[in-house]
Design a protein around this motif. Structure first.
Motif, PDB file in Angstrom:
ATOM      1  N   GLY A   1       3.879   7.357 -10.536  1.00 29.36           N
ATOM      2  CA  GLY A   1       4.339   7.160 -11.911  1.00 29.36           C
ATOM      3  C   GLY A   1       5.753   6.639 -12.033  1.00 29.36           C
ATOM      4  N   GLN A   2       6.465   6.537 -10.908  1.00 28.73           N
ATOM      5  CA  GLN A   2       7.817   5.961 -10.915  1.00 28.73           C
ATOM      6  C   GLN A   2       7.756   4.538 -10.377  1.00 28.73           C
ATOM      7  OE1 GLN A   2       9.903   9.137  -8.604  1.00 28.73           O
ATOM      8  NE2 GLN A   2      11.132   9.406 -10.452  1.00 28.73           N
ATOM      9  N   VAL A   3       8.896   3.848 -10.417  1.00 26.97           N
ATOM     10  CA  VAL A   3       8.955   2.490  -9.886  1.00 26.97           C
ATOM     11  C   VAL A   3       9.139   2.543  -8.371  1.00 26.97           C
ATOM     12  CG1 VAL A   3      10.308   0.344  -9.800  1.00 26.97           C
ATOM     13  CG2 VAL A   3       9.853   1.449 -12.002  1.00 26.97           C
ATOM     14  N   CYS A   4       8.263   1.861  -7.647  1.00 25.76           N
ATOM     15  CA  CYS A   4       8.390   1.680  -6.197  1.00 25.76           C
ATOM     16  C   CYS A   4       7.764   0.323  -5.904  1.00 25.76           C
ATOM     17  CB  CYS A   4       7.680   2.788  -5.432  1.00 25.76           C
ATOM     18  SG  CYS A   4       8.043   2.780  -3.655  1.00 25.76           S
ATOM     19  N   ALA A   5       8.612  -0.663  -5.679  1.00 25.46           N
ATOM     20  CA  ALA A   5       8.136  -2.052  -5.614  1.00 25.46           C
ATOM     21  C   ALA A   5       8.597  -2.737  -4.334  1.00 25.46           C
ATOM     22  CB  ALA A   5       8.667  -2.827  -6.824  1.00 25.46           C
ATOM     23  N   VAL A   6       7.820  -3.738  -3.900  1.00 23.05           N
ATOM     24  CA  VAL A   6       8.265  -4.597  -2.795  1.00 23.05           C
ATOM     25  C   VAL A   6       9.353  -5.520  -3.339  1.00 23.05           C
ATOM     26  CG1 VAL A   6       7.602  -6.415  -1.182  1.00 23.05           C
ATOM     27  CG2 VAL A   6       6.061  -4.491  -1.583  1.00 23.05           C
ATOM     28  N   ALA A   7      10.561  -5.360  -2.809  1.00 20.63           N
ATOM     29  CA  ALA A   7      11.708  -6.128  -3.302  1.00 20.63           C
ATOM     30  C   ALA A   7      11.954  -7.382  -2.470  1.00 20.63           C
ATOM     31  CB  ALA A   7      12.965  -5.251  -3.284  1.00 20.63           C
ATOM     32  N   ASN A   8      11.886  -7.236  -1.160  1.00 21.39           N
ATOM     33  CA  ASN A   8      12.142  -8.362  -0.249  1.00 21.39           C
ATOM     34  C   ASN A   8      11.035  -8.431   0.788  1.00 21.39           C
ATOM     35  OD1 ASN A   8      14.627  -8.099  -1.523  1.00 21.39           O
ATOM     36  ND2 ASN A   8      15.821  -7.910   0.352  1.00 21.39           N
TER      37      ASN A   8
ATOM     38  N   VAL B   1      11.350  -4.787   2.348  1.00 20.19           N
ATOM     39  CA  VAL B   1      12.233  -3.832   1.676  1.00 20.19           C
ATOM     40  C   VAL B   1      11.575  -3.360   0.378  1.00 20.19           C
ATOM     41  CG1 VAL B   1      14.488  -3.535   0.550  1.00 20.19           C
ATOM     42  CG2 VAL B   1      14.311  -4.858   2.679  1.00 20.19           C
ATOM     43  N   LEU B   2      11.616  -2.032   0.155  1.00 16.20           N
ATOM     44  CA  LEU B   2      11.139  -1.451  -1.092  1.00 16.20           C
ATOM     45  C   LEU B   2      12.326  -1.067  -1.973  1.00 16.20           C
ATOM     46  CD1 LEU B   2       8.313   1.046   0.048  1.00 16.20           C
ATOM     47  CD2 LEU B   2       8.122  -1.401  -0.488  1.00 16.20           C
ATOM     48  N   SER B   3      12.094  -1.063  -3.291  1.00 19.01           N
ATOM     49  CA  SER B   3      13.146  -0.735  -4.244  1.00 19.01           C
ATOM     50  C   SER B   3      12.544   0.045  -5.401  1.00 19.01           C
ATOM     51  CB  SER B   3      13.786  -2.035  -4.762  1.00 19.01           C
ATOM     52  OG  SER B   3      14.841  -1.761  -5.662  1.00 19.01           O
ATOM     53  N   GLY B   4      13.337   0.961  -5.975  1.00 16.68           N
ATOM     54  CA  GLY B   4      12.841   1.702  -7.130  1.00 16.68           C
ATOM     55  C   GLY B   4      13.600   2.997  -7.354  1.00 16.68           C
ATOM     56  N   HIS B   5      12.918   3.960  -7.994  1.00 18.85           N
ATOM     57  CA  HIS B   5      13.521   5.274  -8.219  1.00 18.85           C
ATOM     58  C   HIS B   5      13.769   5.968  -6.880  1.00 18.85           C
ATOM     59  CE1 HIS B   5      11.747   4.872 -12.374  1.00 18.85           C
ATOM     60  NE2 HIS B   5      12.957   5.338 -12.658  1.00 18.85           N
ATOM     61  N   ARG B   6      14.901   6.657  -6.771  1.00 17.99           N
ATOM     62  CA  ARG B   6      15.274   7.291  -5.500  1.00 17.99           C
ATOM     63  C   ARG B   6      14.167   8.216  -4.976  1.00 17.99           C
ATOM     64  NH1 ARG B   6      19.342   8.493  -1.968  1.00 17.99           N
ATOM     65  NH2 ARG B   6      20.733   7.009  -2.957  1.00 17.99           N
ATOM     66  N   GLU B   7      13.577   9.035  -5.856  1.00 15.73           N
ATOM     67  CA  GLU B   7      12.550   9.981  -5.394  1.00 15.73           C
ATOM     68  C   GLU B   7      11.346   9.237  -4.811  1.00 15.73           C
ATOM     69  OE1 GLU B   7      14.522  11.843  -9.067  1.00 15.73           O
ATOM     70  OE2 GLU B   7      13.800   9.854  -8.470  1.00 15.73           O
ATOM     71  N   ALA B   8      10.978   8.121  -5.451  1.00 13.98           N
ATOM     72  CA  ALA B   8       9.834   7.336  -4.962  1.00 13.98           C
ATOM     73  C   ALA B   8      10.140   6.701  -3.605  1.00 13.98           C
ATOM     74  CB  ALA B   8       9.464   6.259  -5.979  1.00 13.98           C
ATOM     75  N   ILE B   9      11.362   6.211  -3.452  1.00 13.33           N
ATOM     76  CA  ILE B   9      11.766   5.592  -2.178  1.00 13.33           C
ATOM     77  C   ILE B   9      11.805   6.656  -1.073  1.00 13.33           C
ATOM     78  CG2 ILE B   9      13.663   4.428  -0.965  1.00 13.33           C
ATOM     79  CD1 ILE B   9      12.042   2.632  -2.962  1.00 13.33           C
ATOM     80  N   GLU B  10      12.278   7.849  -1.405  1.00 14.34           N
ATOM     81  CA  GLU B  10      12.294   8.941  -0.406  1.00 14.34           C
ATOM     82  C   GLU B  10      10.873   9.337  -0.015  1.00 14.34           C
ATOM     83  OE1 GLU B  10      14.812  11.783  -2.355  1.00 14.34           O
ATOM     84  OE2 GLU B  10      16.658  10.839  -1.613  1.00 14.34           O
ATOM     85  N   ARG B  11       9.962   9.351  -1.001  1.00 15.93           N
ATOM     86  CA  ARG B  11       8.544   9.638  -0.685  1.00 15.93           C
ATOM     87  C   ARG B  11       7.984   8.557   0.236  1.00 15.93           C
ATOM     88  NH1 ARG B  11       8.359  11.378  -6.207  1.00 15.93           N
ATOM     89  NH2 ARG B  11       7.622   9.344  -6.940  1.00 15.93           N
ATOM     90  N   ALA B  12       8.337   7.314  -0.040  1.00 18.88           N
ATOM     91  CA  ALA B  12       7.847   6.199   0.791  1.00 18.88           C
ATOM     92  C   ALA B  12       8.301   6.369   2.239  1.00 18.88           C
ATOM     93  CB  ALA B  12       8.330   4.871   0.226  1.00 18.88           C
ATOM     94  N   ILE B  13       9.569   6.731   2.428  1.00 19.45           N
ATOM     95  CA  ILE B  13      10.095   6.916   3.786  1.00 19.45           C
ATOM     96  C   ILE B  13       9.327   8.030   4.504  1.00 19.45           C
ATOM     97  CG2 ILE B  13      12.128   7.652   5.124  1.00 19.45           C
ATOM     98  CD1 ILE B  13      13.847   6.170   2.989  1.00 19.45           C
TER      99      ILE B  13
ATOM    100  N   ALA C   1       0.844  -1.211   0.000  1.00 20.97           N
ATOM    101  CA  ALA C   1       0.000   0.000   0.000  1.00 20.97           C
ATOM    102  C   ALA C   1       0.876   1.257   0.000  1.00 20.97           C
ATOM    103  CB  ALA C   1      -0.932  -0.006   1.212  1.00 20.97           C
ATOM    104  N   LEU C   2       1.923   1.233   0.780  1.00 21.40           N
ATOM    105  CA  LEU C   2       2.859   2.360   0.828  1.00 21.40           C
ATOM    106  C   LEU C   2       3.559   2.545  -0.521  1.00 21.40           C
ATOM    107  CD1 LEU C   2       4.532   4.555   2.260  1.00 21.40           C
ATOM    108  CD2 LEU C   2       6.042   2.748   3.094  1.00 21.40           C
ATOM    109  N   ALA C   3       4.023   1.436  -1.104  1.00 15.57           N
ATOM    110  CA  ALA C   3       4.700   1.499  -2.409  1.00 15.57           C
ATOM    111  C   ALA C   3       3.779   2.097  -3.470  1.00 15.57           C
ATOM    112  CB  ALA C   3       5.164   0.104  -2.826  1.00 15.57           C
ATOM    113  N   ASP C   4       2.513   1.677  -3.468  1.00 16.56           N
ATOM    114  CA  ASP C   4       1.539   2.198  -4.438  1.00 16.56           C
ATOM    115  C   ASP C   4       1.333   3.703  -4.252  1.00 16.56           C
ATOM    116  OD1 ASP C   4       1.250  -0.375  -5.377  1.00 16.56           O
ATOM    117  OD2 ASP C   4      -0.636  -0.759  -4.316  1.00 16.56           O
ATOM    118  N   ALA C   5       1.294   4.135  -2.992  1.00 17.53           N
ATOM    119  CA  ALA C   5       1.054   5.552  -2.698  1.00 17.53           C
ATOM    120  C   ALA C   5       2.258   6.418  -3.071  1.00 17.53           C
ATOM    121  CB  ALA C   5       0.731   5.729  -1.213  1.00 17.53           C
ATOM    122  N   ALA C   6       3.466   5.853  -2.916  1.00 16.26           N
ATOM    123  CA  ALA C   6       4.690   6.633  -3.126  1.00 16.26           C
ATOM    124  C   ALA C   6       5.144   6.656  -4.584  1.00 16.26           C
ATOM    125  CB  ALA C   6       5.811   6.076  -2.251  1.00 16.26           C
ATOM    126  N   ALA C   7       4.644   5.741  -5.397  1.00 14.06           N
ATOM    127  CA  ALA C   7       5.175   5.574  -6.755  1.00 14.06           C
ATOM    128  C   ALA C   7       5.016   6.833  -7.617  1.00 14.06           C
ATOM    129  CB  ALA C   7       4.513   4.384  -7.435  1.00 14.06           C
TER     130      ALA C   7
END
Length: 311
Positions: free
Chosen positions: A155-162, A170-182, A147-153
């Motif tokens: 239009g960029q990649v933000c995916a559940v990695a582990n 663990v989430l993985s993707g574009h830096r801006e999307a990961i920073e939004r997720a945090i 849910a967090l990954a979907d909200a932070a994406a």
């Protein structure tokens, strides 16, 4: 039933394997064979660092594998323990799946080292440095993380990695999307989000160039027959067919590491004892994912001697 499991990236540290190499000629042979296969003194980097060189993905991946296989070889050759006799299945976290396959004879040690070196290089090259990132979510299950990954994406990649265990994803993707997720963790009922010190966004669609590179490499060096079946990361299910495993290793580069589900599946199949070789990172994840199992983490000669007595 007993599963032998092998750690993934993040378990490397300067000095790894040194005590084992000092105590055992069998371990030294493993490190020398890996050095020869790669044409570099990886064992010196493992022993002496510097840490930033060891942490490079192309060094960390074969180093973690070499350390785990050295542990296994000492167990087998000095302890007279055959993995295929004492285990029922194997599994590994991300690169650890290659270690597991080496352990059951699907790849030679030299081929495993070369494949992991290439995998590390390809993963690093897939995304320009600084464009990707990963973060660990503490106090998050996979549903909250998704849910967090979907909200932070946005239009960029933000995916559940582990999906590591019920409390760590663990989430993985574009830096801006990961920073939004945090920045959004509290809104999603998650305790903390921590940016990880990694050089590339592993296990997300941005890794497609690396998946293509591994497809080509595994075409030339396919896995051979497995002495024990492996639980594949991307399916969390048992695989005994080498051709199927080759396909899943390619999918694994971009796909989710379904570690929690793998552990649950192993327990459901009857596994009561997990033995982690070459690290102490998977043990706690296993303990948080399933109840009423025995977990043994084996790193030192003392650990190996204790395990030999127990087996």
């Amino acid at each position: 039933m007993r599963a032998f499991v092998f750690p993934g990236q993040g378990s490397q540290k300067v000095g790894m394997g040194a005590e084992l190499a000092d105590a055992s000629a069998v371990a030294r042979e493993v490190f020398e064979e890996v050095d020869d296969a790669l044409g570099q003194k990886l064992s010196a980097i493992m022993r002496e660092g510097p840490e930033d060189v060891l942490t490079l993905t192309e060094n960390a991946q074969p180093a973690i594998m070499a350390n785990a296989i050295a542990t296994l070889r000492v167990l087998e050759k000095e302890g007279g323990i055959a993995l295929a006799d004492k285990g029922d299945c194997v599994a590994g976290h991300s690169l650890g799946e290659y270690t597991a396959l080496c352990a059951v004879g699907a790849f030679s040690l030299a081929d495993t080292a070369r494949l992991l070196k290439l995998r590390g290089q390809a993963m690093q090259a897939a995304v320009p440095v600084g464009q990707g990132a990963m973060c660990a979510l503490l106090g998050a299950d996979v549903e909250k993380a998704q849910a967090l990954a979907d909200a932070a994406a946005e239009g960029q990649v933000c995916a559940v990695a582990n999906d590591n265990d019920p409390t760590q994803v663990v989430l993985s993707g574009h830096r801006e999307a990961i920073e939004r997720a945090i920045a959004l963790v509290k809104e999603h009922g998650i305790k903390r989000g921590i940016l990880l010190p990694v050089s590339a966004p592993f296990h997300c669609p941005l890794m497609q160039p690396a998946a293509d590179a591994m497809a080509e490499a595994l075409e030339k060096t396919p896995p051979q027959a497995l002495r024990l079946p492996v639980y594949a990361n991307v399916t969390a299910s048992l695989v005994s067919d080498a051709a199927e495993e080759r396909r899943l290793l390619v999918e694994q580069v971009c796909g989710r590491v379904r570690w929690r589900e793998s552990v649950i599946a192993m327990q459901a199949a009857g596994t009561t004892h997990f033995v982690e070789l070459g690290g102490k990172v998977l043990g706690p994840m296993i303990g948080r994912s399933v109840q009423d199992v025995e977990v043994t983490s084996v790193v030192t000669m003392e650990d190996i001697e204790s395990l030999i007595k127990a087996l």
